[in-house]
Design a protein around this motif. Structure first.
Motif: not given
Length: 417
Positions: A367-380
């Motif tokens: 999660f971003s520190a401000a909580g306004d976005f989420l980041v996901a690392g995707i792989g096969q």
């Protein structure tokens, strides 16, 4: 002189708990005046960074979030890694994302959040040549960034920890000492003290600013698969197939052992100084209080079941994330979606909120520190092995915007807002 004496008497009459309650009420009144507010970039949901210094434990103010399902068309996909993304971190000011992958000639990337532009690429090389070139020579399994954004740490399968200048991507140090793959890294908040975990079953403590090794902690009976820490001089770890989560108290050189999962515990993160969340390959998601040795809540088969060669097996929980000092969690698997959860009833219940469609193995969530976005690392593939391969997945980083409303609870009435 009389005014000073009266003020001193007032201070004596107000106990620390009364002061905290008064300040919490003042904070809540400011929230009510603001109405629906948007947290400022670089702060953990608005005021909480400054107010935690006043109130002490972050458990005194908890933010309860109502998250709306994001528009799939607004999910941004950043491409650049040729092989599955294994780990990522977000800079404290929410401006940059750092990522790494399984690339044989490994690439460590720095991305700008607003534009999606790749700002820095550090190519790897062959094993044994790490001293002559900048990058890793094997898969990077974990990374961490200091709370001031100065240092970035990365750990690989070749037992090495590399320390980088986060602003310039210049390598500063190489730490050696682990006897197997480095699988977890975390900076203690507000310091340059670094904790590392490894498949050699030990936790090590480092002073990054002094380029120094501090000590080694032993206790796990299997490989350590994840590690996290906050402000206190302690860290938590996931112990793989030894079936335990452990809290390491660094000054006392002691540990608390927690058990509750049936399978290998693959990921762990602290929610606040009193609670944590972990996920396992038996599909279970566990919510813990640091004073209880059993989970406060357990969601079995959190991502459902899959048909594996005619057998029904739960989807592994491969990544967990918590928005610090709130009730919002995220979990990832290879089930085709990231799930958002709420910690209900005073952290004694896990409530599923919504699904975010993402195809592939979710190997890292932040999660971003401000909580306004989420980041996901995707792989096969899964970050630790090649048990399955999802051909239609794209090795990428996904930025998911989050819309939310927030309210807060006071210390005296945890359920009120």
């Amino acid at each position: 002189g009389r005014r000073r004496r009266e003020a001193a008497e007032e201070e004596i009459e107000e106990t620390p708990q009364e002061k905290k309650l008064r300040l919490a009420k003042q904070y809540l009144e400011e929230l009510r005046q603001l109405g629906e507010f948007r947290p400022a970039p670089g702060a953990v949901l608005g005021y909480s960074r400054a107010w935690r210094r006043v109130l002490g434990s972050p458990a005194h103010i908890l933010l309860f979030l109502q998250v709306q399902a994001p528009d799939p068309d607004r999910i941004r996909v950043l491409r650049g890694h040729q092989l599955p993304v294994t780990c990522l971190v977000i800079s404290p000011d929410d401006r940059f994302i750092f990522s790494a992958s399984k690339d044989g000639s490994l690439i460590k990337c720095k991305w700008e959040v607003d534009t999606g532009k790749r700002l820095c690429v550090v190519p790897g090389g062959k094993k044994g040549t790490e001293e002559r070139h900048m990058g890793h020579a094997s898969q990077v399994l974990c990374m961490a960034i200091s709370s001031d954004g100065k240092y970035l740490a990365t750990g690989d399968r070749n037992k090495l920890i590399m320390i980088w200048d986060a602003a310039t991507c210049k390598r500063l140090h190489i730490f050696t000492g682990h006897r197997d793959a480095v699988s977890g890294l975390s900076f203690r908040k507000g310091t340059h003290q670094l904790y590392s975990a490894s498949h050699d079953r030990c936790v090590k403590v480092w002073d990054v600013a002094e380029n120094a090794y501090v000590e080694t902690l032993l206790g796990h009976q299997d490989i350590i698969t994840g590690l996290d820490s906050l402000s206190r001089e302690c860290c938590v770890t996931a112990g793989g197939r030894d079936g335990t989560v452990r809290l390491w108290k660094i000054p006392e050189e002691s540990q608390l052992v927690f058990s509750g999962h049936q399978g290998s515990i693959d990921c762990i993160q602290l929610i606040n100084e009193e609670h944590m969340v972990s996920g396992a390959d038996d599909g279970s998601l566990a919510l813990w209080g640091l004073t209880k040795k059993k989970p406060l809540a357990l969601a079995r088969q959190a991502h459902g079941e899959q048909d594996a060669q005619g057998l029904q097996q739960p989807y592994w929980i491969s990544a967990v994330a918590a928005l610090r000092n709130s009730d919002l969690l995220a979990t990832g698997s290879h089930s085709g979606s990231v799930k958002l959860w709420k910690c209900g009833e005073g952290f004694r219940k896990l409530e599923h909120l919504l699904d975010i469609p993402l195809v592939g193995f979710v190997n890292s969530l932040k999660f971003s520190a401000a909580g306004d976005f989420l980041v996901a690392g995707i792989g096969q593939e899964h970050r630790l092995g090649r048990w399955w391969r999802i051909k239609e997945a794209k090795n990428s980083i996904c930025i998911v915007p989050l819309k939310q409303k927030a309210t807060a609870s006071s210390p005296e009435s945890p359920g009120s807002s």
